[in-house]
Design a protein around this motif. Structure first.
Motif, PDB file in Angstrom:
ATOM      1  N   ALA A   1     -13.629   2.669   7.389  1.00  0.00           N
ATOM      2  CA  ALA A   1     -13.142   2.643   6.003  1.00  0.00           C
ATOM      3  C   ALA A   1     -13.365   3.983   5.306  1.00  0.00           C
ATOM      4  O   ALA A   1     -12.701   4.285   4.310  1.00  0.00           O
ATOM      5  CB  ALA A   1     -13.837   1.535   5.229  1.00  0.00           C
TER       6      ALA A   1
ATOM      7  N   MET B   1     -13.233  13.089   5.158  1.00  0.00           N
ATOM      8  CA  MET B   1     -12.149  13.824   5.808  1.00  0.00           C
ATOM      9  C   MET B   1     -10.969  13.831   4.851  1.00  0.00           C
ATOM     10  O   MET B   1     -10.599  12.784   4.317  1.00  0.00           O
ATOM     11  CB  MET B   1     -11.766  13.144   7.123  1.00  0.00           C
ATOM     12  CG  MET B   1     -10.744  13.928   7.932  1.00  0.00           C
ATOM     13  SD  MET B   1     -10.345  13.153   9.531  1.00  0.00           S
ATOM     14  CE  MET B   1     -11.764  13.570  10.515  1.00  0.00           C
TER      15      MET B   1
ATOM     16  N   GLY C   1      -8.237   4.448   8.266  1.00  0.00           N
ATOM     17  CA  GLY C   1      -8.594   3.778   7.008  1.00  0.00           C
ATOM     18  C   GLY C   1      -7.438   2.966   6.438  1.00  0.00           C
ATOM     19  O   GLY C   1      -7.657   1.982   5.731  1.00  0.00           O
TER      20      GLY C   1
ATOM     21  N   VAL D   1      -6.592  -0.263   1.923  1.00  0.00           N
ATOM     22  CA  VAL D   1      -6.850   1.160   1.643  1.00  0.00           C
ATOM     23  C   VAL D   1      -8.185   1.571   2.247  1.00  0.00           C
ATOM     24  O   VAL D   1      -8.988   0.712   2.622  1.00  0.00           O
ATOM     25  CB  VAL D   1      -6.948   1.455   0.120  1.00  0.00           C
ATOM     26  CG1 VAL D   1      -5.600   1.521  -0.557  1.00  0.00           C
ATOM     27  CG2 VAL D   1      -7.852   0.472  -0.575  1.00  0.00           C
ATOM     28  N   GLY D   2      -8.422   2.870   2.278  1.00  0.00           N
ATOM     29  CA  GLY D   2      -9.745   3.379   2.638  1.00  0.00           C
ATOM     30  C   GLY D   2     -10.690   3.222   1.444  1.00  0.00           C
ATOM     31  O   GLY D   2     -10.255   2.990   0.307  1.00  0.00           O
TER      32      GLY D   2
ATOM     33  N   HIS E   1       3.328  10.375  -7.030  1.00  0.00           N
ATOM     34  CA  HIS E   1       1.898  10.707  -7.100  1.00  0.00           C
ATOM     35  C   HIS E   1       1.636  12.145  -6.694  1.00  0.00           C
ATOM     36  O   HIS E   1       0.689  12.774  -7.162  1.00  0.00           O
ATOM     37  CB  HIS E   1       1.083   9.778  -6.197  1.00  0.00           C
ATOM     38  CG  HIS E   1       0.780   8.460  -6.827  1.00  0.00           C
ATOM     39  ND1 HIS E   1      -0.339   8.238  -7.580  1.00  0.00           N
ATOM     40  CD2 HIS E   1       1.460   7.305  -6.835  1.00  0.00           C
ATOM     41  CE1 HIS E   1      -0.343   6.995  -8.020  1.00  0.00           C
ATOM     42  NE2 HIS E   1       0.746   6.405  -7.575  1.00  0.00           N
TER      43      HIS E   1
ATOM     44  N   GLY F   1      -8.418   9.938   9.127  1.00  0.00           N
ATOM     45  CA  GLY F   1      -8.900   9.057   8.046  1.00  0.00           C
ATOM     46  C   GLY F   1      -7.757   8.214   7.502  1.00  0.00           C
ATOM     47  O   GLY F   1      -7.905   6.998   7.308  1.00  0.00           O
ATOM     48  N   ASN F   2      -6.606   8.833   7.267  1.00  0.00           N
ATOM     49  CA  ASN F   2      -5.446   8.075   6.778  1.00  0.00           C
ATOM     50  C   ASN F   2      -5.035   7.016   7.800  1.00  0.00           C
ATOM     51  O   ASN F   2      -4.670   5.899   7.445  1.00  0.00           O
ATOM     52  CB  ASN F   2      -4.224   8.982   6.557  1.00  0.00           C
ATOM     53  CG  ASN F   2      -4.467  10.093   5.554  1.00  0.00           C
ATOM     54  OD1 ASN F   2      -4.214  11.256   5.829  1.00  0.00           O
ATOM     55  ND2 ASN F   2      -4.973   9.743   4.395  1.00  0.00           N
TER      56      ASN F   2
ATOM     57  N   SER G   1       0.839  -1.198   0.000  1.00  0.00           N
ATOM     58  CA  SER G   1       0.000   0.000   0.000  1.00  0.00           C
ATOM     59  C   SER G   1       0.874   1.247   0.000  1.00  0.00           C
ATOM     60  O   SER G   1       2.080   1.165   0.239  1.00  0.00           O
ATOM     61  CB  SER G   1      -0.983   0.015   1.164  1.00  0.00           C
ATOM     62  OG  SER G   1      -2.022   0.963   0.883  1.00  0.00           O
TER      63      SER G   1
ATOM     64  N   GLN H   1       0.381   9.224   0.031  1.00  0.00           N
ATOM     65  CA  GLN H   1       1.013  10.394  -0.598  1.00  0.00           C
ATOM     66  C   GLN H   1       1.616  11.333   0.446  1.00  0.00           C
ATOM     67  O   GLN H   1       0.964  11.602   1.459  1.00  0.00           O
ATOM     68  CB  GLN H   1      -0.042  11.206  -1.343  1.00  0.00           C
ATOM     69  CG  GLN H   1      -0.486  10.592  -2.624  1.00  0.00           C
ATOM     70  CD  GLN H   1      -1.198  11.626  -3.486  1.00  0.00           C
ATOM     71  OE1 GLN H   1      -0.643  12.656  -3.838  1.00  0.00           O
ATOM     72  NE2 GLN H   1      -2.435  11.348  -3.799  1.00  0.00           N
TER      73      GLN H   1
HETATM   74  P1  TYM Z   1      -3.886   9.033   0.064  1.00  0.00           P
HETATM   75  O1  TYM Z   1      -2.475   9.459   0.274  1.00  0.00           O
HETATM   76  O2  TYM Z   1      -4.879  10.046  -0.351  1.00  0.00           O
HETATM   77  O3  TYM Z   1      -4.438   8.338   1.371  1.00  0.00           O
HETATM   78  C1  TYM Z   1      -3.711   7.337   2.060  1.00  0.00           C
HETATM   79  C2  TYM Z   1      -4.661   6.277   2.572  1.00  0.00           C
HETATM   80  O4  TYM Z   1      -5.607   6.860   3.466  1.00  0.00           O
HETATM   81  C3  TYM Z   1      -6.929   6.466   3.087  1.00  0.00           C
HETATM   82  N1  TYM Z   1      -7.866   7.561   3.406  1.00  0.00           N
HETATM   83  C4  TYM Z   1      -8.987   7.402   4.126  1.00  0.00           C
HETATM   84  N2  TYM Z   1      -9.523   6.330   4.744  1.00  0.00           N
HETATM   85  C5  TYM Z   1     -10.681   6.523   5.427  1.00  0.00           C
HETATM   86  N3  TYM Z   1     -11.305   7.724   5.523  1.00  0.00           N
HETATM   87  C6  TYM Z   1     -10.794   8.825   4.918  1.00  0.00           C
HETATM   88  N4  TYM Z   1     -11.414  10.018   5.039  1.00  0.00           N
HETATM   89  C7  TYM Z   1      -9.581   8.699   4.184  1.00  0.00           C
HETATM   90  N5  TYM Z   1      -8.811   9.578   3.490  1.00  0.00           N
HETATM   91  C8  TYM Z   1      -7.772   8.857   3.015  1.00  0.00           C
HETATM   92  C9  TYM Z   1      -6.835   6.242   1.585  1.00  0.00           C
HETATM   93  O5  TYM Z   1      -7.886   5.420   1.116  1.00  0.00           O
HETATM   94  C10 TYM Z   1      -5.475   5.597   1.468  1.00  0.00           C
HETATM   95  O6  TYM Z   1      -5.560   4.203   1.727  1.00  0.00           O
HETATM   96  N6  TYM Z   1      -3.815   6.804  -4.412  1.00  0.00           N
HETATM   97  C11 TYM Z   1      -3.499   6.635  -3.023  1.00  0.00           C
HETATM   98  C12 TYM Z   1      -2.039   6.342  -2.756  1.00  0.00           C
HETATM   99  C13 TYM Z   1      -1.488   5.189  -3.539  1.00  0.00           C
HETATM  100  C14 TYM Z   1      -1.715   3.815  -3.283  1.00  0.00           C
HETATM  101  C15 TYM Z   1      -0.930   3.123  -4.252  1.00  0.00           C
HETATM  102  C16 TYM Z   1      -2.508   3.136  -2.355  1.00  0.00           C
HETATM  103  C17 TYM Z   1      -0.631   5.284  -4.586  1.00  0.00           C
HETATM  104  N7  TYM Z   1      -0.303   4.043  -5.014  1.00  0.00           N
HETATM  105  C18 TYM Z   1      -0.935   1.734  -4.304  1.00  0.00           C
HETATM  106  C19 TYM Z   1      -2.491   1.723  -2.416  1.00  0.00           C
HETATM  107  C20 TYM Z   1      -1.713   1.059  -3.386  1.00  0.00           C
HETATM  108  C21 TYM Z   1      -3.813   7.940  -2.285  1.00  0.00           C
HETATM  109  O7  TYM Z   1      -3.808   8.979  -2.867  1.00  0.00           O
HETATM  110  O8  TYM Z   1      -3.938   7.789  -0.957  1.00  0.00           O
END
Ligand code: TYM
Length: 355
Positions: A206, A218, A25, A148-149, A47, A21-22, A10, A13
């Motif tokens: 999640a 969030m 989640g 992931v979330g 990213h 949330g991060n 996983s 960013q």
């Molecule tokens: P990112 O950096 O926006 O968020 C990191 C992780 O936090 C989770 N998340 C949440 N979970 C629950 N409630 C929320 N409000 C919330 N906000 C964020 C996200 O779901 C994530 O798991 N594209 C991805 C990063 C990525 C990635 C990957 C993930 C790049 N390559 C390969 C998994 C596998 C992202 O922008 O996450």
């Protein structure tokens, strides 16, 4: 039938503060999965260039996320922790996936539509291609499980589509070269090089919503800091934000069904459940019938008890910059070796000359 070795991947960013949330989640799940799986956790710095090209402090932000991983309990000796840009094969595989994926698939992504807004013509090509880089992150290691979330679900479905199309389009060449493994897709047994990755999404946290608006998630990019709890907020700030969180005038219900149509109440109950590692049902067993004036202080106390030690540990780890950089560099070397083994196969499958 041989099968893919279970592997968790996983990424997070390095833009903006990590929030609750991060943590609930994603990062908390990363920590739980490491006891029973081999894991690769990546700070996805490439990213971060998609929405905003220039960042003054990308390197420090990368260290921050790394420190959060370590402070939350990820063991970098047993698992791989690194930043994406150290392993150039991420970008190489993303290019091949750009040629596998279709523009229609990309332009349907809700996150692209949200982030590009009305001025789509002016969004970076990287923002459109973002899910293809994400698929490359995962499939470069032929990872089978991705925690992931909820907001990343659609991107993971696209990752599955890309893997499937690659496996189908190149099936003859994969077989001729004796690469890939036999796997079950639906009822059929097919030979494929990339696994059809399983998302690991779920539990009460999640999708954590904004504290100011129960219909918005969030997010790091919300202009209001009151909308989120940052991992590094101090105890008073956390308590203040929870006290100010939007709610409705009713008491908490005794059953989960009673949360329907009450998104703010549901969110706070989900946060409590996620932090305490219990179900929403259990939270409502304990707090059903109580007013928010009672529930909010209990939630604030729990949030501080769970998050303050992580923030303290993050500060301690960040003070030793050489240690953090060492973790990333060791992790990068380990990830790089795995990535190159995959890319050798992929170049050969695609027919790129490798000397
Ligand atoms: P990112 O950096 O926006 O968020 C990191 C992780 O936090 C989770 N998340 C949440 N979970 C629950 N409630 C929320 N409000 C919330 N906000 C964020 C996200 O779901 C994530 O798991 N594209 C991805 C990063 C990525 C990635 C990957 C993930 C790049 N390559 C390969 C998994 C596998 C992202 O922008 O996450």
């Amino acid at each position: 039938m041989s099968s893919f070795k279970p592997l968790v991947f996983s990424g997070v960013q390095p833009t903006g503060n990590l929030h609750l949330g991060n943590y609930l989640g994603a990062i908390k799940k990363f920590v739980a999965l490491q006891d029973t799986n081999d894991c690769i956790y990546c700070v996805v710095d490439l990213h971060s260039l998609t929405a905003q090209l220039v960042h003054d402090d990308l390197e420090d932000q990368t260290r921050q996320i790394t420190a959060a991983f370590l402070a939350a309990g990820i063991n970098p000796k047993k698992h791989i922790v690194f930043n994406q840009s150290r392993v150039m094969q991420h970008a190489e595989l993303a290019w091949i996936f750009n040629c596998v994926a279709r523009i229609g698939w990309m332009s349907r992504m809700t996150q692209f539509k949200d982030k590009a807004g009305k001025d789509r013509e002016n969004a970076s090509l990287g923002l459109l291609a973002y899910p293809s880089l994400m698929a490359a992150d995962i499939l470069l290691y032929r990872a089978t499980h991705v925690p992931v979330g909820e907001d990343q679900k659609q991107h993971l479905e696209l990752t599955r589509d890309i893997a499937q199309k690659f496996n189908n389009d190149f099936s003859d060449r994969i077989a001729a070269k004796g690469l890939g493994v036999e796997m079950k897709v639906g009822e059929e047994i097919v030979r494929g090089y990339f696994p059809i990755t399983e998302p690991v999404i779920g539990g009460p946290a999640a999708r954590i919503m904004s504290l100011r608006d129960g219909s918005k998630k969030m997010s790091k990019s919300d202009p209001s800091d009151l909308s989120r709890i940052n991992l590094t907020d101090d105890a008073d700030t956390m308590a203040k934000k929870i006290k100010k969180a939007k709610t409705d005038p009713d008491a908490l219900p005794s059953e989960v069904k009673g949360l329907e149509g009450r998104p703010e109440a549901e969110n706070l109950v989900g946060i409590y459940a996620g932090l305490a590692d219990i179900s929403k049902e259990q939270v409502l067993k304990d707090f059903g019938g109580t007013q928010f004036s009672v529930f909010k202080p209990a939630l604030a106390e729990l949030a501080v008890a769970k998050l303050a030690p992580i923030a303290g540990e993050m500060r301690r780890i960040l003070a030793d910059r050489a240690y953090v950089d060492g973790v990333l560099s060791d992790g990068g070397a380990k990830a790089g070796a795995l990535a190159e083994a995959t890319m050798k196969d992929v170049r050969s499958i695609v027919g790129l000359q490798q000397g």
